[in-house]
Design a protein around this motif. Structure first.
Motif, mmCIF file in Angstrom:
data_model
loop_
_atom_site.group_PDB
_atom_site.id
_atom_site.type_symbol
_atom_site.label_atom_id
_atom_site.label_comp_id
_atom_site.label_asym_id
_atom_site.label_seq_id
_atom_site.Cartn_x
_atom_site.Cartn_y
_atom_site.Cartn_z
ATOM 1 N N TYR A 33 67.775 -21.514 -53.299
ATOM 2 C CA TYR A 33 66.943 -22.309 -54.195
ATOM 3 C C TYR A 33 67.667 -23.571 -54.649
ATOM 4 O O TYR A 33 67.036 -24.569 -54.999
ATOM 5 N N SER A 69 66.700 -28.273 -50.166
ATOM 6 C CA SER A 69 65.934 -29.243 -50.951
ATOM 7 C C SER A 69 64.492 -28.813 -51.191
ATOM 8 O O SER A 69 63.933 -29.072 -52.256
ATOM 9 N N GLY A 70 63.883 -28.153 -50.210
ATOM 10 C CA GLY A 70 62.489 -27.752 -50.392
ATOM 11 C C GLY A 70 62.317 -26.817 -51.567
ATOM 12 O O GLY A 70 61.423 -27.008 -52.410
ATOM 13 N N TYR A 71 63.183 -25.804 -51.661
ATOM 14 C CA TYR A 71 63.139 -24.882 -52.794
ATOM 15 C C TYR A 71 63.468 -25.600 -54.095
ATOM 16 O O TYR A 71 62.793 -25.426 -55.122
ATOM 17 N N ALA A 72 64.557 -26.378 -54.073
ATOM 18 C CA ALA A 72 64.998 -27.064 -55.293
ATOM 19 C C ALA A 72 63.915 -27.995 -55.824
ATOM 20 O O ALA A 72 63.652 -28.040 -57.038
ATOM 21 N N ASP A 73 63.276 -28.740 -54.932
ATOM 22 C CA ASP A 73 62.227 -29.658 -55.361
ATOM 23 C C ASP A 73 61.063 -28.896 -55.991
ATOM 24 O O ASP A 73 60.477 -29.343 -56.993
ATOM 25 N N PHE A 74 60.715 -27.738 -55.396
ATOM 26 C CA PHE A 74 59.600 -26.966 -55.936
ATOM 27 C C PHE A 74 59.913 -26.482 -57.353
ATOM 28 O O PHE A 74 59.125 -26.707 -58.287
ATOM 29 N N TYR A 75 61.063 -25.805 -57.524
ATOM 30 C CA TYR A 75 61.370 -25.230 -58.830
ATOM 31 C C TYR A 75 61.649 -26.307 -59.874
ATOM 32 O O TYR A 75 61.216 -26.183 -61.028
ATOM 33 N N ASP A 76 62.332 -27.350 -59.481
ATOM 34 C CA ASP A 76 62.602 -28.426 -60.446
ATOM 35 C C ASP A 76 61.326 -29.173 -60.801
ATOM 36 O O ASP A 76 61.248 -29.808 -61.864
ATOM 37 N N GLY A 77 60.333 -29.102 -59.926
ATOM 38 C CA GLY A 77 59.045 -29.698 -60.254
ATOM 39 C C GLY A 77 58.324 -28.921 -61.346
ATOM 40 O O GLY A 77 57.530 -29.492 -62.104
ATOM 41 N N PRO A 111 62.504 -29.389 -64.880
ATOM 42 C CA PRO A 111 63.750 -29.984 -64.390
ATOM 43 C C PRO A 111 64.955 -29.063 -64.639
ATOM 44 O O PRO A 111 65.153 -28.584 -65.756
#
Length: 284
Positions: free
Chosen positions: A242, A246-254, A257
């Motif tokens: 996660y 980047s795909g996971y990080a972008d989703f959760y941070d969306g 933050p």
């Protein structure tokens, strides 16, 4: 008993099974069957019901098929391929008043309907083949409808390319194949509710390792276990991704933050509470 010529004509001889008959002026049953591609038994049956009777006899009384008989056999084969019952084929061929073109038009309409049904069956088989591979018995349209406008059906194929050889993917494929659209809707609703609670806990400053955070970590593992048996070590490995992918990080941070890092820490703390060292955990 004395054999008369009439008696010989009614009793089959060896040539009825395909041996040649000298001076026949036609083809024996065996040769006719080989020529048109049917069995001797079939020709005997058609003879018995009067559908195609050999018009010739040899001097020894064996049945032989002339050119007209062979032509009739081919006509029978065409009508049979179109689905006509044998009795109806006989009526069409023998009754001049029967509208053969009308029969063919009706049969064509039935064939068109059959083709449409077969095309639907092919589509169903294609979906089952897709389900066997990906596990998901949903059309791309159903996937977008259930998972949202941002969903990309190609993600399932990408996931299979990445994890398709694993035992966990096999579990997922088996379980997902048995899920109906309503099952998927319930699973999506549970996931969305979890994400909302996750973001709210993060914004509220919930500390990793607290009772509330550990409860969220367990919910997270239970959601994953809907699709495969997720151990805490596997959960730790996923939580690492996660942050690193980047795909996971972008989703959760969306959602909130910094949520990706916080969720990883929550999962790690929950694993430690159950005796699993997140620093050495591997996929098992």
């Amino acid at each position: 008993m004395r054999m008369t010529s009439d008696t010989r004509s009614r009793e089959p001889g060896p040539a009825d099974d395909g041996s040649d008959a000298s001076g026949s002026g036609g083809l024996t049953v065996g040769r006719a069957a080989a020529l048109v591609g049917v069995s001797v038994k079939t020709l005997h049956h058609w003879d018995a019901i009067g559908l195609v009777r050999p018009s010739g006899r040899t001097w020894a009384g064996y049945r032989v098929y002339g050119d007209g008989d062979i032509a009739r056999i081919h006509q029978v084969l065409v009508y049979r391929e179109l689905g006509f019952p044998l009795a109806e084929i006989g009526r069409v061929l023998d009754a001049p008043e029967v509208d053969a073109r009308g029969h063919l038009r009706r049969q064509r309409a039935q064939l068109v309907e059959r083709i449409a049904r077969l095309e639907k069956m092919v589509g169903a088989v294609d979906r089952m083949l897709e389900a066997t591979g990906t596990g998901m018995r949903l059309t791309p349209r159903e996937q977008v409808e259930i998972f949202g406008a941002d969903w990309r059906p190609a993600w399932v194929e990408q996931a299979e390319e990445r994890w398709g050889d694993s035992a966990q993917w096999a579990q997922y494929a088996e379980r997902a194949a048995g899920m109906t659209p309503d099952d998927w809707r319930r699973a999506v609703a549970a996931t969305e509710a979890f994400h909302a609670d996750l973001a709210a806990a993060h914004r509220a400053g919930t500390a990793p390792g607290s009772a509330a955070a550990n409860a969220l970590a367990e919910r997270h593992r239970e959601l994953l276990s809907t699709y495969f048996d997720c151990t805490r070590a596997m959960q730790v490995c996923l939580a690492r991704s996660y942050v690193t992918e980047s795909g996971y990080a972008d989703f959760y941070d969306g959602l909130s933050p910094g949520l990706a890092v916080w969720l990883r820490d929550v999962v790690h703390a929950g694993a430690r509470a159950h005796g699993v060292d997140p620093d050495t955990a591997v996929w098992e």
